[in-house]
Enzyme design. Sequence first.
Site, mmCIF file in Angstrom:
data_model
loop_
_atom_site.group_PDB
_atom_site.id
_atom_site.type_symbol
_atom_site.label_atom_id
_atom_site.label_comp_id
_atom_site.label_asym_id
_atom_site.label_seq_id
_atom_site.Cartn_x
_atom_site.Cartn_y
_atom_site.Cartn_z
ATOM 1 N N ARG A 105 0.848 -1.195 0.000
ATOM 2 C CA ARG A 105 0.000 0.000 0.000
ATOM 3 C C ARG A 105 0.888 1.250 0.000
ATOM 4 N NH1 ARG A 105 -5.197 1.780 -0.669
ATOM 5 N NH2 ARG A 105 -5.980 3.079 1.004
ATOM 6 N N THR A 381 -9.098 1.131 -8.984
ATOM 7 C CA THR A 381 -8.688 -0.143 -8.447
ATOM 8 C C THR A 381 -8.993 -1.279 -9.406
ATOM 9 O OG1 THR A 381 -9.244 0.778 -6.358
ATOM 10 C CG2 THR A 381 -9.077 -1.601 -6.416
ATOM 11 N N ASP A 423 -7.649 8.602 0.777
ATOM 12 C CA ASP A 423 -8.189 7.540 1.648
ATOM 13 C C ASP A 423 -7.960 7.867 3.129
ATOM 14 O OD1 ASP A 423 -9.500 5.924 -0.102
ATOM 15 O OD2 ASP A 423 -7.889 4.479 -0.363
#
Length: 569
Positions: A105, A381, A423
């Site tokens: 990530r 995504t 996010d």
Amino acid sequence: MPLFLCLFLLLMGCSHKVKIVAPSTTEPRVAHEASSSRHMVATQGEATSRAALGILERGGNIIDAFVAASFVISVERPQSTGIGGGGFLLYFSKSDHKVYAFDFREVAPIRSFAKMYLNKAGHPQALLSQEGALAVAVPGLVKGLHEIHTRWGRLPWKETIAPAIKLAREGFPLYNHLQVAIEDRKQILRLDDDARSTFFTSRGEVPLLGTIIYQPDLAKTLEIIAEEGSDGFYKGKIANSIVNTIKNRQGIMSFNDLKNYKVKERTPVEGEYRGLKIYSMPPPSSGGIHVIQILKMLEPHNLRAKGPQTTDAIHLTAMAMQRAFLDRALYLGDPDFHPVPQASLLDQHYLDKLSTSLNRTHLIKAQDLKPLSLPYESSETTHFTLADKEGNMVASTQTINGWFGSGVVAKGTGIILNNEMDDFAQKVGVQNLFGAVGGENNLVEPGKRPLSSMSPTIITKDGEPYLALGSPSGTRIISCVAQTIMNKVEFEMPLYEAVAATRIHQQWFPDELKIESPFLSQKVENELMAKGHKIVHANLGCSVQAISRTETGWTGVSDPRGEGLAIGR
Ligand code: DON
């Protein structure tokens, strides 16, 4: 029901099975469903599925196929993922019967800080974390792929990147979803010279469907990575371009950010559901914890007896989602910065209490839903799924976040940089791109990973792989993955129907029950409204890629809502 009665009812044309509502697909079902006794691949891109299968056919192992698929999908779906982003991997290794979880990530740059997206009056500036250089978090994909390949790959690294280089250089015809994404993000993409020359005609227009999209700069970048491994990305010419592009556009990422990026091996989050073992992604993804919470809350309610897509089943499912998303907002974040009470959130007594709290005929309004006390604890995504003839499985979700991420291309490299900073919570209680509200634990801090909903999941039965799946689409991923598992396990639907069935989504805040098209019957929707649900018809954006074990091998399904391909051999 006794067999003779079933046969009788069937002959009478009134099977006891409920007819499942599912979106119709414009493509033939054949592209979306496959079976094989050997290898199986389900991805969101045709070239990607073919490349991954080609690697397996040539004697590569599942990790080689995972690396090849990751690079090819970066070229084929530049709106969704890419080497300027990051992701997660779940890997069932047959040789040691173990599930591994990897976290590549993105992380917040060293110079980031909690209030970086607030104006002087303390008000959030949504666009700052969604567009332009300040939205970019330090990419993790290339380092993740390289470390995982170094540990397990069989074919030479270069060979796994070759199909992506070829696709970037030779191009592919523009397809519907990519055209829609270019149209949607055209204002921001036109501001970037490199994005403009790749994704628009010479007159600056959105190209027609079928126009060949070439990415020559990306092909050169991939060649450098093929030669030099991850150093080719995090050091030297490519790193220079990333840092300078960001600096020229008032961003804050530095060489040290790139140099210090670390891949993390994590312990998968686990749960038992109807005799199966579920493994999924732990924090910094919220996905695994909440998929398991939703399934465990619903398990005692015996939805099978109520039937899929009935008012009661949907009412309970929506309330379970609402509970899970409240916990997400309260407790989840990067566990390396703030402890996440994972054991408590999955504690059986706590789940029992949550499950009992669903015994209500009416929905509780979002602002009135009170968290239950946790037990004490000592503390755009893409997704693809692969399986091979040895019995290994891979589920990986990768992203640059929004369509075309930050809209910033590192000059001359073809790398579209992510907007994963969005996010994070800009401020406690403020909604992000997916409408999710974040808490204290998900405020920006240097080096921290933003909270994710990505839920690559592998389920085993008697210790052997049984089902693997995942999806894109932000917070909706959790609902889509949980519903697909329920459709397959609880309602015993064939995999294709389990993936295709109409889905719902409830995320506590906003206080809405989203239902995708084709909608449920008017009667069911009226009954749900009478129970207090505010129904909103919406496209949920999920694209589930799933593989399940059959008597003779595997069945693969690529969500019929998208352009993907399930293929086996
Ligand atoms: O990590 C997350 O949860 C989001 N960045 C995922 C973004 C996404 O799924 C966009 N997809 N369409």
